[in-house]
Design an enzyme around this catalytic site. Structure first.
Site, PDB file in Angstrom:
ATOM      1  N   HIS A  56     -24.774  21.078  46.703  1.00  0.00           N
ATOM      2  CA  HIS A  56     -23.526  21.844  46.709  1.00  0.00           C
ATOM      3  C   HIS A  56     -23.681  23.172  47.446  1.00  0.00           C
ATOM      4  CE1 HIS A  56     -22.178  18.979  43.770  1.00  0.00           C
ATOM      5  NE2 HIS A  56     -23.059  19.369  42.868  1.00  0.00           N
ATOM      6  N   HIS A 215     -19.227  15.386  43.423  1.00  0.00           N
ATOM      7  CA  HIS A 215     -20.332  14.450  43.653  1.00  0.00           C
ATOM      8  C   HIS A 215     -19.799  13.175  44.294  1.00  0.00           C
ATOM      9  CE1 HIS A 215     -21.119  16.905  40.045  1.00  0.00           C
ATOM     10  NE2 HIS A 215     -22.285  17.096  40.633  1.00  0.00           N
TER      11      HIS A 215
END
Lengths: 328, 328
Positions: A56, A215
């Site tokens: 991320h 995700h």
């Protein structure tokens, strides 16, 4: 899979080595790559620690520094860091005022941060981020997911801690910022996790995933590829339908997931801004860029935080990290 | 083609509207979207203007502000801005010390900036960036291409102009920075120009384009997909073979082309840094991120600038733009 890597097993450690070498004025690395910490700690300040799966970036290590986090614990890609990492980070950055963990609401993260808190010798508290309005429960979460709004929580809490707020005040503020924050995301392509080697999900050439998670986990529904303006309308509608009030000023964060160019993110910002304004929400603060990404996924999310004077002041306060810098 | 857009014809204008709305404290927009200019001009300072085709964001508009550019002229995607745009920008930001154009070496840009200089009423000068060591001539250029090193030229010149250097001194400095700068890029995937709708070039699943240009134009050769470390070795070899001396300190910019995640860029930074160090070049300043992009192309470039005390000081000087900010 086409990636600039050597070995799937060393991606995180090599990337962290590069990160701390590139930002050696701001951060240092904990032993065994367990955490990234602020180089110069402020004695007696509440220590803010976050973390989560890697992939991320710049979240969370990119937000370590003056006015934001004291440490970040990177897990393997899309995998929670271990309690051992979090405990080591706490030991390294607690300067006597206690430790506040900022945790995105995913089961692995929640469990491991709880175990870390039990290992801690000093006082700890936790703020859970749950800003994603897309779904109520998801692949890895019970309750709403914590996504790009986590950046806003980390920034505002970072300012408050820097200014001397104690542990209880920081926790209460974190909950308040999270309550004032809503996000929704959309994906045009899947990300590819290196260890898997193939895209996380299949998506057609004329499809989008509306409400996607960070995700690549499913969102609300698979929809036909839309133009930016109607897409912005639907994103804004999803957010404002979830708010009690849509008057006043807000912060708008347009966050890229990694594979979408800035030219499109600024176009989406333009269209989202119009759509919020139509519903009475004025954009008083803005941030546009790739901040809470999903590896190479194309798409973006919109996050708003309803502002009052205190929150605006905390947003504006000086920050000096690898990925966010202003007023210093 | 999957992009967050409405109409191919309005991508630039909508994106610019978003950009200036998001950064209204730093920039304003010229009439008819001809240029982005610094909101507050400094009287008697040499005006620095750059520009070029869009699709490389944040270059150049993202570098308008204190300590860097006074104006940026965005063309259509991968297409030079018009002399009319550049002349309008010059008129708007010239405060009496003349205008210096910073031009990447592509035939369209060179020609149009020359025509703009002829239209100007006051003194003008030009710095041409030619940092790409990949090829001597290319699809759109005679002589070496100007690529990510342009950022370094803009930053150092911006500092010098801010500190009061006159037009001749700025031009000489710009040439000196360009001479001290070398870049090489590699692409893993093609970009897709919206008006074309399909990828600019075809590339196999196990191939890379070594020496790629920032418009997806061909580089040195098509090679087999390599791991990051041998790739970094080859990139560094290409750069150092082109240098008279490889001792001393340098700035290393690892620039993503838009589609490659930060986790890979920092890993490449780590591997590139090691490869430069082996050859005697110490990395004294660093920048890692997506700064001179090629829409959604995956890949990255390495740029080094050989530093002396003056250049290091100019790099360190305060800058406040949408995409680069430090020390203020």
């Amino acid at each position: 899979m086409k990636k600039l890597i050597n070995d799937v097993d060393t991606i995180i450690s090599e990337s962290l080595d590069g990160f701390v070498a590139a930002h050696g004025d701001i951060v240092t690395l904990g032993a065994d790559h367990k955490f990234v910490r602020r180089k110069t700690l402020k004695q007696g300040k509440v220590a803010l620690i976050s973390g989560g799966g890697s992939g991320h970036e710049p979240l969370h290590a990119g937000f370590v520094g003056h006015g934001m986090l004291d440490a970040a614990c990177p897990g393997q890609i899309f995998t929670s860091p271990t309690p051992d990492q979090m405990a080591a980070a706490a030991l390294a950055v607690d300067t006597g005022a206690g430790v506040l963990y900022i945790v995105k609401n995913y089961e692995g993260d929640v469990m491991n941060f709880e175990m870390a808190a039990e290992l801690a010798s000093g006082p700890t508290a936790r703020v859970l981020t749950t800003d994603d309005v897309a779904v109520e429960t998801s692949t890895y979460s019970t309750g709403r997911r914590g996504v790009a709004g986590t950046l806003v929580v980390e920034k505002m809490l970072g300012a408050a801690a820097e200014q001397g707020s104690d542990l209880a005040a920081c926790r209460a503020l974190g909950d308040r910022v999270n309550q004032a924050t809503r996000s929704i995301g959309v994906a045009l392509t899947s990300c590819t996790v290196p260890a898997a080697g193939t895209p996380t999900f299949k998506i057609g050439d004329s499809e989008m995933e509306f409400g996607v998670g960070i995700h690549g986990e499913p969102g609300r529904r698979r929809v036909a590829l839309a133009a930016a303006r109607p897409l912005a309308e639907e994103m804004v509608e999803s957010i404002t339908r979830d708010l009690e009030s849509t008057t006043g000023e807000c912060l708008l964060l347009v966050n890229g997931f990694g594979g979408t160019p800035m030219i499109e993110l600024y176009l989406m910002y333009d269209n989202l801004r119009d759509a919020f304004a139509k519903r009475g929400l004025a954009i008083a603060r803005s941030l546009v860029g790739n901040f809470v990404t999903s590896l190479d996924m194309a798409g973006c999310s919109a996050t708003i935080t309803l502002l009052d004077d205190e929150l605006a002041r905390l947003w504006d306060a000086p920050v000096h990290t690898a990925a966010l810098r202003w007023r210093m």
